[in-house]
Scaffold this motif. Sequence first.
Motif, PDB file in Angstrom:
ATOM      1  N   ASN A 137       0.816  -1.221   0.000  1.00 58.99           N
ATOM      2  CA  ASN A 137       0.000   0.000   0.000  1.00 58.99           C
ATOM      3  C   ASN A 137       0.844   1.263   0.000  1.00 58.99           C
ATOM      4  OD1 ASN A 137      -2.444  -1.292  -0.095  1.00 58.99           O
ATOM      5  ND2 ASN A 137      -2.812  -1.225   2.112  1.00 58.99           N
ATOM      6  N   GLY A 138       2.078   1.160   0.495  1.00 61.58           N
ATOM      7  CA  GLY A 138       2.936   2.331   0.543  1.00 61.58           C
ATOM      8  C   GLY A 138       3.823   2.329   1.769  1.00 61.58           C
ATOM      9  N   GLU A 139       4.523   3.424   1.970  1.00 58.03           N
ATOM     10  CA  GLU A 139       5.463   3.539   3.086  1.00 58.03           C
ATOM     11  C   GLU A 139       5.329   4.919   3.737  1.00 58.03           C
ATOM     12  OE1 GLU A 139      10.313   3.916   3.644  1.00 58.03           O
ATOM     13  OE2 GLU A 139       9.521   2.618   2.060  1.00 58.03           O
ATOM     14  N   VAL A 140       5.260   4.955   5.057  1.00 54.00           N
ATOM     15  CA  VAL A 140       5.190   6.208   5.799  1.00 54.00           C
ATOM     16  C   VAL A 140       6.189   6.147   6.942  1.00 54.00           C
ATOM     17  CG1 VAL A 140       3.745   7.735   7.187  1.00 54.00           C
ATOM     18  CG2 VAL A 140       2.741   6.506   5.251  1.00 54.00           C
ATOM     19  N   LYS A 141       7.155   7.059   6.928  1.00 53.51           N
ATOM     20  CA  LYS A 141       8.160   7.170   7.987  1.00 53.51           C
ATOM     21  C   LYS A 141       8.844   5.838   8.301  1.00 53.51           C
ATOM     22  CE  LYS A 141       5.980  11.147  10.226  1.00 53.51           C
ATOM     23  NZ  LYS A 141       5.399  11.708  11.477  1.00 53.51           N
ATOM     24  N   GLY A 142       9.243   5.149   7.252  1.00 52.29           N
ATOM     25  CA  GLY A 142      10.006   3.917   7.426  1.00 52.29           C
ATOM     26  C   GLY A 142       9.165   2.692   7.739  1.00 52.29           C
ATOM     27  N   VAL A 143       7.830   2.829   7.706  1.00 52.53           N
ATOM     28  CA  VAL A 143       6.934   1.691   7.950  1.00 52.53           C
ATOM     29  C   VAL A 143       6.200   1.358   6.648  1.00 52.53           C
ATOM     30  CG1 VAL A 143       4.939   0.835   9.220  1.00 52.53           C
ATOM     31  CG2 VAL A 143       6.634   2.272  10.369  1.00 52.53           C
ATOM     32  N   GLN A 144       6.381   0.132   6.195  1.00 50.64           N
ATOM     33  CA  GLN A 144       5.744  -0.326   4.970  1.00 50.64           C
ATOM     34  C   GLN A 144       4.460  -1.082   5.304  1.00 50.64           C
ATOM     35  OE1 GLN A 144       9.316  -2.493   4.021  1.00 50.64           O
ATOM     36  NE2 GLN A 144       9.690  -1.247   2.217  1.00 50.64           N
ATOM     37  N   GLU A 145       3.381  -0.763   4.599  1.00 47.80           N
ATOM     38  CA  GLU A 145       2.102  -1.425   4.844  1.00 47.80           C
ATOM     39  C   GLU A 145       1.781  -2.374   3.698  1.00 47.80           C
ATOM     40  OE1 GLU A 145      -1.728   0.406   6.605  1.00 47.80           O
ATOM     41  OE2 GLU A 145      -2.109   0.304   4.425  1.00 47.80           O
ATOM     42  N   VAL A 146       1.581  -3.643   4.054  1.00 49.53           N
ATOM     43  CA  VAL A 146       1.203  -4.653   3.080  1.00 49.53           C
ATOM     44  C   VAL A 146      -0.220  -5.108   3.385  1.00 49.53           C
ATOM     45  CG1 VAL A 146       1.691  -6.953   2.162  1.00 49.53           C
ATOM     46  CG2 VAL A 146       3.587  -5.418   2.750  1.00 49.53           C
ATOM     47  N   GLU A 147      -1.065  -5.123   2.366  1.00 51.35           N
ATOM     48  CA  GLU A 147      -2.449  -5.553   2.526  1.00 51.35           C
ATOM     49  C   GLU A 147      -2.607  -6.976   2.003  1.00 51.35           C
ATOM     50  OE1 GLU A 147      -6.832  -4.342   0.724  1.00 51.35           O
ATOM     51  OE2 GLU A 147      -5.359  -2.756   1.149  1.00 51.35           O
ATOM     52  N   LEU A 148      -3.207  -7.836   2.836  1.00 48.34           N
ATOM     53  CA  LEU A 148      -3.433  -9.222   2.468  1.00 48.34           C
ATOM     54  C   LEU A 148      -4.929  -9.492   2.339  1.00 48.34           C
ATOM     55  CD1 LEU A 148      -0.768  -9.096   4.455  1.00 48.34           C
ATOM     56  CD2 LEU A 148      -0.885 -11.577   4.236  1.00 48.34           C
ATOM     57  N   THR A 149      -5.316 -10.183   1.285  1.00 50.98           N
ATOM     58  CA  THR A 149      -6.701 -10.570   1.061  1.00 50.98           C
ATOM     59  C   THR A 149      -6.776 -12.090   1.014  1.00 50.98           C
ATOM     60  OG1 THR A 149      -7.086  -8.575  -0.262  1.00 50.98           O
ATOM     61  CG2 THR A 149      -8.696 -10.363  -0.468  1.00 50.98           C
ATOM     62  N   PRO A 150      -7.580 -12.722   1.873  1.00 54.03           N
ATOM     63  CA  PRO A 150      -7.641 -14.184   1.883  1.00 54.03           C
ATOM     64  C   PRO A 150      -8.263 -14.745   0.608  1.00 54.03           C
ATOM     65  CG  PRO A 150      -9.336 -13.280   3.304  1.00 54.03           C
ATOM     66  CD  PRO A 150      -8.471 -12.119   2.878  1.00 54.03           C
ATOM     67  N   ILE A 151      -7.682 -15.808   0.084  1.00 56.37           N
ATOM     68  CA  ILE A 151      -8.225 -16.469  -1.095  1.00 56.37           C
ATOM     69  C   ILE A 151      -9.504 -17.205  -0.746  1.00 56.37           C
ATOM     70  CG2 ILE A 151      -7.766 -18.294  -2.785  1.00 56.37           C
ATOM     71  CD1 ILE A 151      -4.783 -17.465  -2.593  1.00 56.37           C
ATOM     72  N   ASP A 152      -9.521 -17.790   0.446  1.00 59.42           N
ATOM     73  CA  ASP A 152     -10.699 -18.516   0.917  1.00 59.42           C
ATOM     74  C   ASP A 152     -11.729 -17.516   1.438  1.00 59.42           C
ATOM     75  OD1 ASP A 152     -12.561 -20.174   2.035  1.00 59.42           O
ATOM     76  OD2 ASP A 152     -11.268 -20.942   3.625  1.00 59.42           O
ATOM     77  N   LYS A 153     -12.802 -17.310   0.713  1.00 57.05           N
ATOM     78  CA  LYS A 153     -13.796 -16.300   1.063  1.00 57.05           C
ATOM     79  C   LYS A 153     -14.705 -16.731   2.213  1.00 57.05           C
ATOM     80  CE  LYS A 153     -12.231 -13.408  -1.814  1.00 57.05           C
ATOM     81  NZ  LYS A 153     -11.416 -12.293  -1.287  1.00 57.05           N
ATOM     82  N   SER A 154     -14.531 -17.957   2.714  1.00 54.51           N
ATOM     83  CA  SER A 154     -15.332 -18.392   3.865  1.00 54.51           C
ATOM     84  C   SER A 154     -14.707 -17.952   5.184  1.00 54.51           C
ATOM     85  CB  SER A 154     -15.487 -19.919   3.859  1.00 54.51           C
ATOM     86  OG  SER A 154     -14.249 -20.570   4.114  1.00 54.51           O
ATOM     87  N   LYS A 155     -13.509 -17.351   5.132  1.00 55.09           N
ATOM     88  CA  LYS A 155     -12.860 -16.859   6.342  1.00 55.09           C
ATOM     89  C   LYS A 155     -13.721 -15.794   7.013  1.00 55.09           C
ATOM     90  CE  LYS A 155      -8.720 -18.921   6.203  1.00 55.09           C
ATOM     91  NZ  LYS A 155      -8.221 -19.809   7.265  1.00 55.09           N
ATOM     92  N   ALA A 156     -13.557 -15.653   8.322  1.00 50.38           N
ATOM     93  CA  ALA A 156     -14.350 -14.675   9.073  1.00 50.38           C
ATOM     94  C   ALA A 156     -13.866 -13.254   8.837  1.00 50.38           C
ATOM     95  CB  ALA A 156     -14.313 -14.996  10.557  1.00 50.38           C
ATOM     96  N   PHE A 157     -12.715 -13.086   8.238  1.00 47.95           N
ATOM     97  CA  PHE A 157     -12.168 -11.758   7.974  1.00 47.95           C
ATOM     98  C   PHE A 157     -11.970 -11.572   6.478  1.00 47.95           C
ATOM     99  CE2 PHE A 157      -8.776 -14.758   8.730  1.00 47.95           C
ATOM    100  CZ  PHE A 157      -7.882 -14.513   7.697  1.00 47.95           C
ATOM    101  N   HIS A 158     -11.915 -10.316   6.047  1.00 51.21           N
ATOM    102  CA  HIS A 158     -11.789 -10.036   4.614  1.00 51.21           C
ATOM    103  C   HIS A 158     -10.512  -9.300   4.258  1.00 51.21           C
ATOM    104  CE1 HIS A 158     -12.763  -5.697   4.947  1.00 51.21           C
ATOM    105  NE2 HIS A 158     -13.519  -6.082   5.965  1.00 51.21           N
ATOM    106  N   LYS A 159      -9.795  -8.830   5.276  1.00 48.65           N
ATOM    107  CA  LYS A 159      -8.573  -8.067   4.986  1.00 48.65           C
ATOM    108  C   LYS A 159      -7.645  -8.081   6.191  1.00 48.65           C
ATOM    109  CE  LYS A 159      -8.879  -3.523   4.791  1.00 48.65           C
ATOM    110  NZ  LYS A 159      -9.173  -2.158   4.299  1.00 48.65           N
ATOM    111  N   VAL A 160      -6.340  -8.100   5.919  1.00 52.93           N
ATOM    112  CA  VAL A 160      -5.328  -7.999   6.967  1.00 52.93           C
ATOM    113  C   VAL A 160      -4.300  -6.964   6.533  1.00 52.93           C
ATOM    114  CG1 VAL A 160      -3.550  -9.202   8.305  1.00 52.93           C
ATOM    115  CG2 VAL A 160      -5.601 -10.439   7.586  1.00 52.93           C
ATOM    116  N   LEU A 161      -4.006  -6.009   7.410  1.00 55.43           N
ATOM    117  CA  LEU A 161      -2.955  -5.023   7.135  1.00 55.43           C
ATOM    118  C   LEU A 161      -1.756  -5.346   8.012  1.00 55.43           C
ATOM    119  CD1 LEU A 161      -4.963  -1.664   7.001  1.00 55.43           C
ATOM    120  CD2 LEU A 161      -4.246  -3.113   5.086  1.00 55.43           C
ATOM    121  N   VAL A 162      -0.596  -5.492   7.383  1.00 50.37           N
ATOM    122  CA  VAL A 162       0.634  -5.806   8.104  1.00 50.37           C
ATOM    123  C   VAL A 162       1.592  -4.631   7.963  1.00 50.37           C
ATOM    124  CG1 VAL A 162       2.580  -7.390   8.306  1.00 50.37           C
ATOM    125  CG2 VAL A 162       0.337  -8.270   7.646  1.00 50.37           C
TER     126      VAL A 162
END
Length: 218
Positions: A137-162
């Motif tokens: 997603n980008g970088e702010v002040k030395g912190v890089q944000e990666v967005e993860l989307t699960p392939i399995d759509k039956s998961k209880a969550f739809h997005k993870v930001l690391v």
Amino acid sequence: MKKFFAGLILMIMGVSTINAQAPKGMGQSDPAAKKILDAVSAKFKSFKSVTAKFALKMENGAGKNLGSKSGTVYMKGTKYRISVTGQEIFCDGSNVWTYVKTDNEVTISKIDPNSNTITPQKLFTNFYDKDFLYKLNGEVKGVQEVELTPIDKSKAFHKVLVNINKTSQTISSTKVFEKTGNRYIYSVASMNTTGVVADAQFIFDQKKYPGVEVVDLR
């Protein structure tokens, strides 16, 4: 909240990974994001042992705090120990002891070598490789944000930001977005990668818990 914290090991990915393959038309992962995640995984695997202090917070879709806890996780090879207020989880690589203070009860289970259950170590390594699409997603002040989307759509969550510290190549925080609107934020307050962690840390010592009820499921 009690149920959520009782499943602390599984706080990010759910019960297990499924080794899913991305269906056609779902898109492809970002090579730049993969390069960052691979570097984080390689760096973590180089540590002989890790002691990390963390905070875990749950909030609703409006950002209201629904509960929080802090604790410590110890990791060494396939062994780990998680300590939070009222609960401890020990794993010596073969067995898992889950102790709940309010019940003064410990449940013992055997690790299934064929299971893909997420462990604390996997949260810092290549858990993402087969079960997610990811993008930078980008970088702010030395912190890089990666967005993860699960392939399995039956998961209880739809997005993870690391969030990843670019300098240390370590994960600083993870935010899980549930389909219900709730969000879970796991953040690392400090991490010691040079200390020595004794093997005894990863085994439940019944003598230290007088009167404990043992439920052995092995």
